[in-house]
Design a protein around this motif. Structure first.
Motif, PDB file in Angstrom:
ATOM      1  N   MET A   1       0.868  -1.221  -0.008  1.00 22.28           N
ATOM      2  CA  MET A   1      -0.144   0.082  -0.017  1.00 22.28           C
ATOM      3  C   MET A   1       0.824   1.241   0.120  1.00 22.28           C
ATOM      4  O   MET A   1       1.881   1.301   0.875  1.00 22.28           O
ATOM      5  CB  MET A   1      -0.809  -0.181   1.136  1.00 22.28           C
ATOM      6  CG  MET A   1      -1.540   0.644   1.911  1.00 22.28           C
ATOM      7  SD  MET A   1      -1.217   2.392   2.509  1.00 22.28           S
ATOM      8  CE  MET A   1      -2.314   3.331   1.324  1.00 22.28           C
ATOM      9  N   ASP A   5      -2.341   5.880  -2.495  1.00 18.81           N
ATOM     10  CA  ASP A   5      -3.552   5.022  -2.577  1.00 18.81           C
ATOM     11  C   ASP A   5      -4.675   5.689  -1.521  1.00 18.81           C
ATOM     12  O   ASP A   5      -5.885   5.301  -1.599  1.00 18.81           O
ATOM     13  CB  ASP A   5      -3.548   3.496  -1.979  1.00 18.81           C
ATOM     14  CG  ASP A   5      -2.915   2.713  -3.207  1.00 18.81           C
ATOM     15  OD1 ASP A   5      -2.724   3.095  -4.334  1.00 18.81           O
ATOM     16  OD2 ASP A   5      -2.095   1.728  -2.582  1.00 18.81           O
ATOM     17  N   LEU A   6      -4.264   6.588  -0.629  1.00 19.00           N
ATOM     18  CA  LEU A   6      -5.177   7.099   0.219  1.00 19.00           C
ATOM     19  C   LEU A   6      -6.081   8.021  -0.543  1.00 19.00           C
ATOM     20  O   LEU A   6      -5.756   8.661  -1.460  1.00 19.00           O
ATOM     21  CB  LEU A   6      -4.372   7.887   1.247  1.00 19.00           C
ATOM     22  CG  LEU A   6      -3.549   6.851   2.316  1.00 19.00           C
ATOM     23  CD1 LEU A   6      -2.796   8.316   3.202  1.00 19.00           C
ATOM     24  CD2 LEU A   6      -4.480   6.433   3.243  1.00 19.00           C
ATOM     25  N   THR A   7      -7.512   7.980   0.136  1.00 20.45           N
ATOM     26  CA  THR A   7      -8.469   9.030  -0.300  1.00 20.45           C
ATOM     27  C   THR A   7      -8.579  10.050   0.628  1.00 20.45           C
ATOM     28  O   THR A   7      -8.551   9.935   1.937  1.00 20.45           O
ATOM     29  CB  THR A   7      -9.604   8.260  -0.852  1.00 20.45           C
ATOM     30  OG1 THR A   7     -10.356   7.566   0.353  1.00 20.45           O
ATOM     31  CG2 THR A   7      -9.305   7.315  -1.921  1.00 20.45           C
ATOM     32  N   GLU A  10     -10.675   9.237   4.034  1.00 21.98           N
ATOM     33  CA  GLU A  10      -9.919   8.174   5.101  1.00 21.98           C
ATOM     34  C   GLU A  10      -9.443   9.006   6.464  1.00 21.98           C
ATOM     35  O   GLU A  10      -9.101   8.313   7.207  1.00 21.98           O
ATOM     36  CB  GLU A  10      -8.655   7.526   4.286  1.00 21.98           C
ATOM     37  CG  GLU A  10      -9.269   6.517   3.303  1.00 21.98           C
ATOM     38  CD  GLU A  10      -8.282   5.884   2.679  1.00 21.98           C
ATOM     39  OE1 GLU A  10      -7.549   4.814   3.612  1.00 21.98           O
ATOM     40  OE2 GLU A  10      -8.007   5.762   1.870  1.00 21.98           O
ATOM     41  N   GLU A 133      -4.186  -6.004   3.682  1.00 25.45           N
ATOM     42  CA  GLU A 133      -4.718  -4.902   2.648  1.00 25.45           C
ATOM     43  C   GLU A 133      -6.172  -4.661   3.163  1.00 25.45           C
ATOM     44  O   GLU A 133      -6.830  -3.363   3.315  1.00 25.45           O
ATOM     45  CB  GLU A 133      -4.931  -5.082   1.320  1.00 25.45           C
ATOM     46  CG  GLU A 133      -3.293  -5.214   0.800  1.00 25.45           C
ATOM     47  CD  GLU A 133      -2.618  -3.622   0.957  1.00 25.45           C
ATOM     48  OE1 GLU A 133      -3.276  -2.637   0.892  1.00 25.45           O
ATOM     49  OE2 GLU A 133      -1.325  -3.535   1.197  1.00 25.45           O
ATOM     50  N   LYS A 134      -7.038  -5.359   3.377  1.00 23.68           N
ATOM     51  CA  LYS A 134      -8.511  -5.326   3.733  1.00 23.68           C
ATOM     52  C   LYS A 134      -8.658  -4.534   4.971  1.00 23.68           C
ATOM     53  O   LYS A 134      -9.423  -3.748   5.313  1.00 23.68           O
ATOM     54  CB  LYS A 134      -9.182  -6.394   3.897  1.00 23.68           C
ATOM     55  CG  LYS A 134     -10.522  -6.804   4.273  1.00 23.68           C
ATOM     56  CD  LYS A 134     -11.393  -7.982   4.369  1.00 23.68           C
ATOM     57  CE  LYS A 134     -12.560  -7.800   5.081  1.00 23.68           C
ATOM     58  NZ  LYS A 134     -13.363  -9.276   5.174  1.00 23.68           N
ATOM     59  N   LEU A 136      -6.349  -2.746   6.749  1.00 25.18           N
ATOM     60  CA  LEU A 136      -5.662  -1.267   6.430  1.00 25.18           C
ATOM     61  C   LEU A 136      -7.037  -0.437   6.015  1.00 25.18           C
ATOM     62  O   LEU A 136      -6.803   0.716   6.406  1.00 25.18           O
ATOM     63  CB  LEU A 136      -4.627  -1.301   5.712  1.00 25.18           C
ATOM     64  CG  LEU A 136      -3.253  -1.841   6.297  1.00 25.18           C
ATOM     65  CD1 LEU A 136      -2.358  -2.032   5.175  1.00 25.18           C
ATOM     66  CD2 LEU A 136      -2.945  -0.936   7.215  1.00 25.18           C
ATOM     67  N   LYS A 137      -7.933  -0.885   5.262  1.00 25.88           N
ATOM     68  CA  LYS A 137      -8.735   0.064   4.559  1.00 25.88           C
ATOM     69  C   LYS A 137     -10.105   0.239   5.622  1.00 25.88           C
ATOM     70  O   LYS A 137     -11.013   0.929   5.389  1.00 25.88           O
ATOM     71  CB  LYS A 137      -9.394  -0.460   3.308  1.00 25.88           C
ATOM     72  CG  LYS A 137      -8.316  -0.407   2.311  1.00 25.88           C
ATOM     73  CD  LYS A 137      -8.609  -1.230   0.986  1.00 25.88           C
ATOM     74  CE  LYS A 137      -7.573  -1.424   0.071  1.00 25.88           C
ATOM     75  NZ  LYS A 137      -8.072  -1.889  -1.216  1.00 25.88           N
ATOM     76  N   SER A 139     -12.602   1.391   8.383  1.00 30.12           N
ATOM     77  CA  SER A 139     -12.636   2.732   8.945  1.00 30.12           C
ATOM     78  C   SER A 139     -13.414   2.475  10.217  1.00 30.12           C
ATOM     79  O   SER A 139     -14.274   1.895  10.434  1.00 30.12           O
ATOM     80  CB  SER A 139     -13.251   3.776   7.821  1.00 30.12           C
ATOM     81  OG  SER A 139     -14.561   3.720   7.840  1.00 30.12           O
ATOM     82  N   THR A 148      -8.812   5.478   8.835  1.00 29.31           N
ATOM     83  CA  THR A 148      -8.454   4.343   8.592  1.00 29.31           C
ATOM     84  C   THR A 148      -7.341   3.989   9.220  1.00 29.31           C
ATOM     85  O   THR A 148      -6.314   4.859   9.373  1.00 29.31           O
ATOM     86  CB  THR A 148      -8.409   3.928   6.888  1.00 29.31           C
ATOM     87  OG1 THR A 148      -7.542   4.805   6.467  1.00 29.31           O
ATOM     88  CG2 THR A 148      -9.822   4.211   6.196  1.00 29.31           C
ATOM     89  N   ARG A 150      -4.678   2.655   7.746  1.00 25.88           N
ATOM     90  CA  ARG A 150      -3.492   3.076   6.935  1.00 25.88           C
ATOM     91  C   ARG A 150      -3.161   4.493   6.919  1.00 25.88           C
ATOM     92  O   ARG A 150      -2.215   4.914   6.856  1.00 25.88           O
ATOM     93  CB  ARG A 150      -3.656   2.527   5.313  1.00 25.88           C
ATOM     94  CG  ARG A 150      -4.863   3.264   4.635  1.00 25.88           C
ATOM     95  CD  ARG A 150      -5.045   2.385   3.193  1.00 25.88           C
ATOM     96  NE  ARG A 150      -5.905   3.016   2.397  1.00 25.88           N
ATOM     97  CZ  ARG A 150      -6.360   2.682   1.138  1.00 25.88           C
ATOM     98  NH1 ARG A 150      -5.561   1.630   0.776  1.00 25.88           N
ATOM     99  NH2 ARG A 150      -7.069   3.331   0.465  1.00 25.88           N
TER     100      ARG A 150
END
Length: 172
Positions: A1, A5-7, A10, A133-134, A136-137, A139, A148, A150
């Motif tokens: 990651m 990739d962050l939005t 988050e 990865e799941k 880390l996402k 929230s 989140t 991440r």
């Protein structure tokens, strides 16, 4: 990651000031590892007579600032753990000024704080390496905002960089 990739959803807008200190292509674990090493070496380079210095009577000393970083890392690790484990309850905020006021950091030795930072960050690395990865996402809610794990990981690295800049520019 990687950081890019962050939005925006988050984490709250305030925290992007820390995240934006990290390059867009930076990988989370590598960033935390490199940041740990570089920040620890920076702290070791601070002359002993500067650790209790305050550039204003109401500002924190370097001892207090490093204790603040350690406290914040512990809180953010807890938050990341909660969200990765799908905690449904909102988490409270914290008043960092109250924490510093009650930290008794002025009684600490610089070398002990540096070692404690490295140990707390090492624990952080084990925690983040355990997240898929799941996870880390996922929230959760902290201090009335979504976050989140991440995003929290990148915030921790950026927070240390922020304080490195403050120390470099105002204390040394």
């Amino acid at each position: 990651m990687i950081k890019s990739d962050l939005t925006k959803g988050e984490i709250g807008d305030f925290y992007w000031g820390y995240i934006d200190r990290i390059p867009p292509d930076a990988k989370l674990i590598e960033t935390l590892e490199k940041n740990t090493e570089e920040f620890s070496e920076f702290l070791k380079s601070i002359p002993e007579d500067r650790w209790q210095y305050r550039y204003s009577p109401v500002k924190w000393s370097i001892l207090e600032m490093v204790q603040h970083i350690i406290d914040t890392e512990r809180i953010f690790q807890y938050r990341a753990l909660c969200f990765a484990r799908n905690e449904p309850n909102p988490l409270p905020g914290f008043d960092h000024d109250i924490y510093v006021l009650n930290s008794e950091a002025e009684k600490r030795k610089a070398a002990d704080l540096i070692e404690e930072f490295k140990i707390v960050r090492r624990s952080c690395l084990f925690l983040f390496k355990s997240f898929s990865e799941k996870r880390l996402k996922l929230s959760g809610n902290m201090n009335d905002m979504n976050a989140t794990p991440r995003a929290l990981g990148f915030i921790m690295a950026g927070h240390a960089l922020h304080h490195k800049d403050v120390i470099s520019n105002k204390y040394l």
